[in-house]
Scaffold this motif. Structure first.
Motif, PDB file in Angstrom:
ATOM      1  N   ALA A 151      61.043  -1.917  67.574  1.00  0.00           N
ATOM      2  CA  ALA A 151      62.028  -0.714  67.713  1.00  0.00           C
ATOM      3  C   ALA A 151      62.992  -1.054  68.817  1.00  0.00           C
ATOM      4  N   GLU A 152      64.317  -0.518  68.754  1.00  0.00           N
ATOM      5  CA  GLU A 152      65.249  -0.896  69.769  1.00  0.00           C
ATOM      6  C   GLU A 152      65.799   0.326  70.511  1.00  0.00           C
ATOM      7  N   LYS A 153      66.074   0.277  71.942  1.00  0.00           N
ATOM      8  CA  LYS A 153      66.198   1.028  72.688  1.00  0.00           C
ATOM      9  C   LYS A 153      67.616   1.623  72.196  1.00  0.00           C
ATOM     10  N   PHE A 154      68.085   2.881  72.401  1.00  0.00           N
ATOM     11  CA  PHE A 154      69.231   3.602  71.903  1.00  0.00           C
ATOM     12  C   PHE A 154      69.900   4.421  73.172  1.00  0.00           C
ATOM     13  N   ALA A 155      68.953   5.091  73.999  1.00  0.00           N
ATOM     14  CA  ALA A 155      69.195   5.717  74.922  1.00  0.00           C
ATOM     15  C   ALA A 155      68.250   6.079  76.125  1.00  0.00           C
ATOM     16  N   SER A 156      68.880   6.017  77.292  1.00  0.00           N
ATOM     17  CA  SER A 156      68.053   6.407  78.285  1.00  0.00           C
ATOM     18  C   SER A 156      68.377   8.079  78.797  1.00  0.00           C
ATOM     19  N   VAL A 157      67.003   8.746  79.284  1.00  0.00           N
ATOM     20  CA  VAL A 157      67.226   9.997  79.558  1.00  0.00           C
ATOM     21  C   VAL A 157      66.900  10.234  81.155  1.00  0.00           C
ATOM     22  N   TYR A 183      63.857   5.135  71.449  1.00  0.00           N
ATOM     23  CA  TYR A 183      63.998   3.681  70.677  1.00  0.00           C
ATOM     24  C   TYR A 183      64.164   4.258  69.173  1.00  0.00           C
ATOM     25  N   TYR A 184      64.526   3.312  68.305  1.00  0.00           N
ATOM     26  CA  TYR A 184      64.314   3.679  67.117  1.00  0.00           C
ATOM     27  C   TYR A 184      63.969   2.342  66.279  1.00  0.00           C
TER      28      TYR A 184
END
Lengths: 252, 252, 252, 252
Positions: free
Chosen positions: D43-49, D74-75
Motif C-alpha cells: 500500500a502507498e501513503k497518500f496523506a498525513s494527518v 495509505y491505499y
C-alpha cells in the motif's frame, strides 16, 4: 465569540467610561467593594454575560426561581465631582478553567469595552498576606509607571514586586489586555488575611476609590458588617488564648 | 455548532410545542419518567444528536449491533385534553465535561428548540435527599415566580431555596437558557434517596405530568418495577435488623 | 487563529530569515542561549503573541508595572559573515496544555513564519542527562538526514536515537511543522544535568551557533554566571564529602 | 476542521474503497494486523494527518531524524479475487483526550472517507479477556444485523453483548459515524489476554481478513514473532511452576 454570549437589555451611550471590575477572589474584597459601589451609585444593569466557561448549573432563590451562572454589566453616569461615567463588571463566578478565564476577558474586551471606548480600567481585588491587618492598606499595580503618582496621592501603596505571585484571573488579565490596547489600567488590592470575607479591607479599598472618583458615600452598612466580624474574630482569639492556658496547665 | 451534529430523519411541523427533557441524573428519575411518557404517547424519533462531548465509545446490544453515544429528539402531537404538541430530549448520556454540557444545551436551544418555537420547557430530574421516602413528593424550580400557582395546583411542591446545591447539567442549563430567551421553564424533581434507580419517584413525577398535560396513562409497568424494588429493599432491611440482633448477641 | 492574537509593532522586511526558538525548557539552556544571542545582536521586538493557552496571570516588576504572560518575536538583520536575517521566538512561557502548545506553534507557523518565508529553523533546548558534564556537548536532531554533515562540522553531535524520549514542546513541534512545510529544521540541545539553570551548557550551545552564523560574540557575562554556579556546585560537593566522612565517623 | 490538518501527497482515484483502520489499542492487535496487511499489499501513503490532539512531541529515529506524532492514510488497489480498493488508516497514536478522538475521526470521515465514497468500514482491534488463548478467536460487532451472516462465514464469532464494555476510540467511533452516514461497518476484534503485544491474535484476525478479501498472504514473519513470544511465555510459566514448588517446600 463562539464561547461567550452577551445579551444586552439596553445600549447606554457613555462618554469614555472607566471600567471597574469586581469579581470573586481573595477575601472577596474586590467583589464586595464593586457591588457596594455599584449599589450606592444606583448603577443599572445593561447586559448579561453567558459562557460555557461558567459552572453548568443554576441556583435557586427563596422563591424557587432559578438564576444562571453569569456575569453582569452595569453602568452609572455622571459620577462624582468630575462627572465620570462608569461600567461595572460584576458577578458570582469567574471562568472555571485557565483558558476559560482568558476567553471571557478577551471577548468582553473586544466586544464590549473597546467598542464603548473605555478610558481607564480599575480591577479590584484582595492581596492575601495570611496576617490580620488592624488597618488594611490598599496596594496597587499599573500598566504604566506614570500612573503611580496620581494613585499614590489617592492612598494607594506601591511595594516593589508585590504581590510576588502576580495577579490571577480577570483582575490580572484585564490589565494585560488593557495594556495591549493602550488603555491605562490599575489593579487596586485591599490587604487581607485571605481567610474570610473581609469587609474591613473593602472599606479601605472603597475609601481609595472615593478619592479617585471624588465621592463621599455612606459606608455604614459595610462598617456594621466589619464590626460584627471583628467581634467574632475577637471571640475566637479569646477562646484560643484560654485553650492555650489550659494546655499549659497540663504541662506545668 | 462546530461541536454538535444534529441529524434529522424528519422535520415535524409542530404548533408551539412544549419541550420535555429527561436525561440521566440523580436516581435516573427524570430519564425513567421521560422515556416512559414518550413510549406511552408513541412519540416518534425525528433527530439524533452527536457530539465530541459524549464518551468516545459505542455500546453493543444482544445482537452485537453497535449503538453510539448520543441523544435523541422525539415528538408527539395533539397530546391530552388540550391537544398539546411535545418535543422530548432523551438519551443515555450527558456531556462528559462542564463546558461540554453547556455547548450541547446551547446548540440544541439555538439550532432546534428556538427554531421550532417551543412555548414552555419542563426539565425532569431527581432531588436526592439521602432518605427513603414512603410517598415521594415532586419539587419544582421555575424561571418566573408567576408559574408557581399553576404548578402547585398540579401537585408540585415549592420549598424555599431547595435544592440548596442548585440544579446541575441539562435540567438546570435548559432552564437558564429558556429564561434568557423569554421562555417559561420549570424543573420538576422527584424526591429520591439517590441510592438506586427510583421507579416510585418516577411514578409520582409522572402523576404530576399527567395533571399538567391532561392525561391518564397506564402506569402498571412502572408500578411492577417499583414493587420489585420495594420488596428487595424490605429484604435488605430485614437482613440488616437480623444482623444487628446477632451483633448484639455477641456483646450481651 | 481564534486562540492566538499576534500584535505587530512593526512589519520588518527580511530576506529568507532563519528562525531561532528559545523558550523555557530543560535547564533553560535554550532560553538563556536565545535571549543572550538576541541581546548581543541588538535584535528588535516586532510582535507580541497573546494566547488563552498561557497562564491567566500577570506578573509585577520592581516598579509594580504588570507584564502579561506572552511570547515575543524579535528580528536581527545582516548577521555574521554571510549577512543572515534572523527571527527570534522568545518568552517566559510555553502553552499550559498539550494541545495549547500545538495551537501556539501552528498559529505562529501559519500566520508569521511561513508568510515571512523562513528558510531554516533552529530550535534550542537542553538534553537532560541527570549527570554533571565537565565539558557539555551539543546534540542535534534534524528533519532531513542530509543536514547532518554541515552541523557536525559546526560541532553538533548526533547520537543514534538520542534523546530517547523525543523532543517535547515548541522545540519539537516547530521541527515537525517545519518538515511538513518542506523547511529544513534542526533542534540543537545543550547537554545538561537538568537540575539547575545551566549557563555552562548555554555557552557550549552558543559556540555552535556562532560557528553556524559566522559570529564571534563577547560571552564574558555568561562565563561569569557559569563560574559562579561552578563555585556554588563545588561548595555543595565539598559539603557533601565532609558530611559523608562525618557519617562514616559514626560507624567506625 | 480547525483542529485537524490533512496533508495529501497524492489524490488516488479509487472505486468505492473499503476502509481498514488499525490504530494502537488492546494488545496492539489491530495495529499489527493493519500494518502487516498494508505492507503485504505494498500500500502507498497518500496523506498525513496532523492534529493538536496528538501528543505535542517528535520522536527520533536511529539517524537522529525526527518524526512527528501523526496518523497516515495509505491505499492499495485491485486487491484479492474481487479486485477491491482499500484505504488504510494507520499510525502510532490515537487522540490524547476523549473529545480529541472524536474530532479526529469526524474530520477524517467528513473530509476524506465520505468524499472518497467508501463502501464498507472494517475497524480492527483486540478483545482483552485477561486470559491466554491457545487458539484466539475473532469477535465481531456490526452496524447492521444483516452483515452477520457474511462475516460468520469468514470466521467471525458474534457473542451476545460482547465486549460488555463496548468499543472505545477510533475502532468504535468510526463504526458509529459510518452508521450515521448509512455505511456498513464492522469491528473485528482478535481475542487477546491484553497483557502484551499479541502477534498470535493478529494472525487469527489476519486470516479472517484474508477470507473477506479473497487473499492468501505469506504470514511467516508474524508466525516467527508469535513463536518467539510463545517460547518466552512458556519459560515464564515454567519458572512460576518451579517457584511454586519451592514455595511449597517451605511449608511441607
Amino acid at each position: 465569540m463562539a464561547n461567550t454570549t452577551i445579551k444586552f437589555s439596553s445600549k447606554p451611550v457613555l462618554k469614555n467610561p472607566i471600567l471597574i471590575e469586581g469579581l470573586p477572589g481573595v477575601g472577596n474584597v474586590g467583589k464586595i467593594t464593586a457591588d457596594f459601589l455599584a449599589a450606592s451609585l444606583k448603577a443599572e444593569k445593561f447586559a448579561s454575560v453567558y459562557s460555557e466557561h461558567f459552572p453548568p448549573q443554576v441556583m435557586l432563590d427563596d422563591e424557587c426561581v432559578i438564576h444562571m451562572a453569569y456575569n453582569d454589566l452595569y453602568y452609572a453616569q455622571n459620577v462624582g465631582k468630575e462627572g465620570i461615567d462608569i461600567i461595572f463588571l460584576l458577578g458570582e463566578y469567574q471562568g472555571t478553567t485557565p483558558n476559560g478565564q482568558y476567553i471571557l476577558c478577551k471577548d468582553l474586551m473586544d466586544e464590549v469595552f473597546l467598542k464603548m471606548d473605555i478610558s481607564t480600567i480599575y480591577t479590584l481585588g484582595g492581596y492575601g498576606t495570611g496576617l490580620m491587618a488592624e488597618n488594611p492598606r490598599t496596594f496597587g499595580a499599573v500598566t504604566k509607571s506614570s500612573m503611580k503618582t496620581f494613585l499614590e496621592k489617592k492612598g494607594v501603596l506601591f511595594s516593589p514586586g508585590e504581590p510576588g505571585a502576580g495577579i490571577l484571573g480577570a483582575s490580572g488579565l484585564l490589565l494585560g489586555m488593557g495594556d495591549a490596547n493602550n488603555i491605562n489600567a490599575a489593579c487596586l488590592m485591599g490587604e487581607t488575611s485571605g481567610y474570610f470575607i473581609d469587609h474591613k479591607s473593602a472599606i479601605a479599598l472603597l475609601t481609595v476609590l472615593e478619592a479617585i472618583l471624588g465621592l463621599d458615600l455612606d459606608k455604614s452598612d459595610l462598617e456594621l458588617k466589619s464590626h460584627q466580624i471583628d467581634e467574632l474574630t475577637a471571640k475566637v482569639k479569646e477562646y484560643e488564648v484560654t485553650q492555650k492556658k489550659e494546655d499549659l496547665g497540663y504541662i506545668g
